[in-house]
Every structure is written in C-alpha cells, then in structure tokens.
Design a protein around this motif. Structure first.
Motif, mmCIF file in Angstrom:
data_model
loop_
_atom_site.group_PDB
_atom_site.id
_atom_site.type_symbol
_atom_site.label_atom_id
_atom_site.label_comp_id
_atom_site.label_asym_id
_atom_site.label_seq_id
_atom_site.Cartn_x
_atom_site.Cartn_y
_atom_site.Cartn_z
ATOM 1 N N LEU A 163 -6.099 0.118 -1.661
ATOM 2 C CA LEU A 163 -4.811 0.207 -2.173
ATOM 3 C C LEU A 163 -4.038 -1.361 -1.938
ATOM 4 C CD1 LEU A 163 -4.088 3.680 -0.382
ATOM 5 C CD2 LEU A 163 -4.772 3.258 -2.907
ATOM 6 N N ARG A 164 -2.957 -1.367 -3.008
ATOM 7 C CA ARG A 164 -2.240 -2.535 -2.971
ATOM 8 C C ARG A 164 -0.718 -2.147 -2.028
ATOM 9 N NH1 ARG A 164 -0.867 -2.952 -9.179
ATOM 10 N NH2 ARG A 164 -0.279 -0.702 -9.399
ATOM 11 N N TYR A 165 -0.332 -3.274 -1.685
ATOM 12 C CA TYR A 165 1.082 -3.257 -0.923
ATOM 13 C C TYR A 165 1.835 -4.507 -1.379
ATOM 14 C CZ TYR A 165 4.263 -3.435 2.936
ATOM 15 O OH TYR A 165 5.586 -3.368 3.618
ATOM 16 N N LYS A 166 3.180 -4.398 -1.751
ATOM 17 C CA LYS A 166 3.988 -5.474 -2.352
ATOM 18 C C LYS A 166 3.321 -6.059 -3.615
ATOM 19 C CE LYS A 166 6.097 -6.764 1.882
ATOM 20 N NZ LYS A 166 6.467 -7.744 2.666
ATOM 21 N N LYS A 167 3.256 -5.203 -4.566
ATOM 22 C CA LYS A 167 2.762 -5.779 -5.924
ATOM 23 C C LYS A 167 1.628 -6.417 -6.085
ATOM 24 C CE LYS A 167 7.504 -5.515 -7.930
ATOM 25 N NZ LYS A 167 8.544 -6.128 -8.613
ATOM 26 N N LEU A 168 0.582 -6.301 -5.253
ATOM 27 C CA LEU A 168 -0.787 -6.728 -5.101
ATOM 28 C C LEU A 168 -0.745 -8.285 -4.460
ATOM 29 C CD1 LEU A 168 -3.621 -6.119 -6.343
ATOM 30 C CD2 LEU A 168 -3.000 -7.473 -8.540
ATOM 31 N N LYS A 169 0.216 -8.397 -3.729
ATOM 32 C CA LYS A 169 0.062 -9.536 -3.124
ATOM 33 C C LYS A 169 -0.561 -9.419 -1.638
ATOM 34 C CE LYS A 169 4.311 -11.707 -4.526
ATOM 35 N NZ LYS A 169 5.493 -12.268 -4.197
ATOM 36 N N ASN A 170 -0.817 -7.791 -1.214
ATOM 37 C CA ASN A 170 -1.449 -7.539 -0.154
ATOM 38 C C ASN A 170 -2.104 -6.394 -0.215
ATOM 39 O OD1 ASN A 170 -0.115 -9.733 1.606
ATOM 40 N ND2 ASN A 170 1.647 -8.091 2.046
ATOM 41 N N ILE A 171 -3.180 -6.140 0.157
ATOM 42 C CA ILE A 171 -4.358 -4.866 -0.056
ATOM 43 C C ILE A 171 -4.632 -4.725 1.365
ATOM 44 C CG2 ILE A 171 -4.869 -5.796 -2.140
ATOM 45 C CD1 ILE A 171 -7.624 -6.507 -0.842
ATOM 46 N N HIS A 172 -4.989 -3.015 1.572
ATOM 47 C CA HIS A 172 -5.524 -2.561 2.490
ATOM 48 C C HIS A 172 -6.614 -1.487 2.223
ATOM 49 C CE1 HIS A 172 -3.274 0.980 2.324
ATOM 50 N NE2 HIS A 172 -1.997 0.411 1.670
ATOM 51 N N LEU A 173 -7.430 -1.145 3.073
ATOM 52 C CA LEU A 173 -8.543 0.214 2.808
ATOM 53 C C LEU A 173 -7.661 1.278 2.677
ATOM 54 C CD1 LEU A 173 -11.300 -1.184 5.148
ATOM 55 C CD2 LEU A 173 -11.081 -1.552 2.621
ATOM 56 N N ASN A 174 -8.377 2.434 1.784
ATOM 57 C CA ASN A 174 -7.899 3.469 1.713
ATOM 58 C C ASN A 174 -8.551 4.276 2.648
ATOM 59 O OD1 ASN A 174 -7.011 6.099 0.791
ATOM 60 N ND2 ASN A 174 -7.678 5.948 -1.298
ATOM 61 N N SER A 175 -7.816 4.965 3.795
ATOM 62 C CA SER A 175 -8.220 5.585 4.849
ATOM 63 C C SER A 175 -8.692 7.017 4.519
ATOM 64 C CB SER A 175 -6.941 5.801 5.916
ATOM 65 O OG SER A 175 -5.681 6.486 5.421
ATOM 66 N N HIS A 176 -8.392 7.488 3.322
ATOM 67 C CA HIS A 176 -8.993 8.732 2.784
ATOM 68 C C HIS A 176 -10.338 8.602 2.414
ATOM 69 C CE1 HIS A 176 -5.197 10.626 3.467
ATOM 70 N NE2 HIS A 176 -4.407 9.848 2.884
ATOM 71 N N LYS A 177 -10.751 7.578 2.057
ATOM 72 C CA LYS A 177 -12.095 7.275 1.325
ATOM 73 C C LYS A 177 -13.027 6.385 2.420
ATOM 74 C CE LYS A 177 -10.838 7.894 -3.368
ATOM 75 N NZ LYS A 177 -11.095 7.466 -4.700
ATOM 76 N N LYS A 178 -12.883 6.503 3.592
ATOM 77 C CA LYS A 178 -13.597 5.759 4.576
ATOM 78 C C LYS A 178 -14.908 5.924 4.730
ATOM 79 C CE LYS A 178 -13.290 4.544 9.563
ATOM 80 N NZ LYS A 178 -12.451 4.797 10.900
ATOM 81 N N GLU A 179 -15.270 7.297 4.333
ATOM 82 C CA GLU A 179 -16.822 7.357 4.203
ATOM 83 C C GLU A 179 -17.724 6.685 3.030
ATOM 84 O OE1 GLU A 179 -17.725 11.967 4.220
ATOM 85 O OE2 GLU A 179 -16.423 11.894 6.015
ATOM 86 N N LYS A 180 -16.925 6.649 1.986
ATOM 87 C CA LYS A 180 -17.227 5.832 0.712
ATOM 88 C C LYS A 180 -17.453 4.271 1.056
ATOM 89 C CE LYS A 180 -16.644 8.458 -3.471
ATOM 90 N NZ LYS A 180 -15.976 8.553 -4.844
ATOM 91 N N GLY A 235 -9.769 -4.353 10.243
ATOM 92 C CA GLY A 235 -8.906 -3.034 10.703
ATOM 93 C C GLY A 235 -7.823 -2.872 9.716
ATOM 94 N N CYS A 236 -8.075 -3.269 8.567
ATOM 95 C CA CYS A 236 -6.876 -2.984 7.461
ATOM 96 C C CYS A 236 -6.858 -1.632 6.878
ATOM 97 C CB CYS A 236 -6.823 -4.455 6.455
ATOM 98 S SG CYS A 236 -6.730 -5.846 6.920
ATOM 99 N N PHE A 237 -6.495 -0.572 7.599
ATOM 100 C CA PHE A 237 -6.555 0.775 7.099
ATOM 101 C C PHE A 237 -5.078 1.080 7.208
ATOM 102 C CE2 PHE A 237 -11.022 0.896 8.315
ATOM 103 C CZ PHE A 237 -11.701 1.742 7.265
ATOM 104 N N GLY A 238 -4.463 1.732 6.447
ATOM 105 C CA GLY A 238 -3.146 2.400 6.401
ATOM 106 C C GLY A 238 -2.171 1.275 6.522
ATOM 107 N N LYS A 239 -1.253 1.403 7.312
ATOM 108 C CA LYS A 239 -0.239 0.103 7.282
ATOM 109 C C LYS A 239 -0.499 -0.977 7.789
ATOM 110 C CE LYS A 239 1.050 1.109 12.212
ATOM 111 N NZ LYS A 239 2.137 1.371 13.111
ATOM 112 N N TYR A 240 -1.716 -1.264 8.152
ATOM 113 C CA TYR A 240 -2.391 -2.851 8.299
ATOM 114 C C TYR A 240 -2.883 -3.398 6.946
ATOM 115 C CZ TYR A 240 -1.562 -1.425 13.152
ATOM 116 O OH TYR A 240 -1.341 -0.740 14.348
#
Length: 99
Positions: free
Chosen positions: A67-84, A25-30
C-alpha cells in the motif's frame, strides 16, 4: 529482451521488495521511502534501475500486497495479506534460516 526473462526479473524484484519490507517490519503505520528501497535492492550483483523498481511497485500495488503512503513516496506492506506475502518470500526466508 525476451519477454519471459522480463517477467521473471520483475517477479524477482517484487520478491526482493517484499522481503526487504518484511525484514524492516513495514506493516501498517510503519512505512519506507521508495528512494531508500532503490539503493537496497540488489539482484545478480547489480542495483535495480528506478524504472524496473517502479514497474514492480506498481504491480505490487495492483495486487494489493503493498500500500502507498503520501502519493507513492512511501510504501508499506498490507497487513491483511500477510499470508500471501509470506508465501511469496518463503524461499528467501528458508534460505536465510539455513545460513
């Protein structure tokens, strides 16, 4: 190593990363740490090397699916491209439903 094999292996690694993040469930802020993903991704009974994992993540970043978070130490899915993302992991989802 055959170039076609490496492309398909890279695609398998990408799909496994997307499927894992989707299940978590790593979309957006997670978001999820990359070092944690490295221990969870298994292809053909073996863990993926850190070099292959980084290549797959970089290609996912270029396509914008991750998408990355904190200089590529964490990543999450791009919620705008959920269909792809769902198109890429549809096979894994169907396989899970049949189980």
């Amino acid at each position: 190593m055959n170039k076609n094999f490496s492309n398909t292996y890279n695609e398998k690694v990408q799909n496994e990363i997307l499927f894992f993040l989707y299940n978590q469930g790593c979309f957006g802020k997670y978001h999820y740490p990359i070092k944690g993903i490295q221990h969870k991704i298994i292809i053909n009974g073996e863990r993926v090397s850190s070099g292959d994992l980084k290549k797959a993540i970089k290609s996912l970043l270029k396509t914008g699916l991750v998408l990355r978070y904190k200089k590529l130490k964490n990543i999450h899915l791009n919620s705008h491209k959920k269909e792809k993302i769902l198109e890429k992991i549809q096979y894994k989802l169907n396989q899970r439903l049949e189980f």
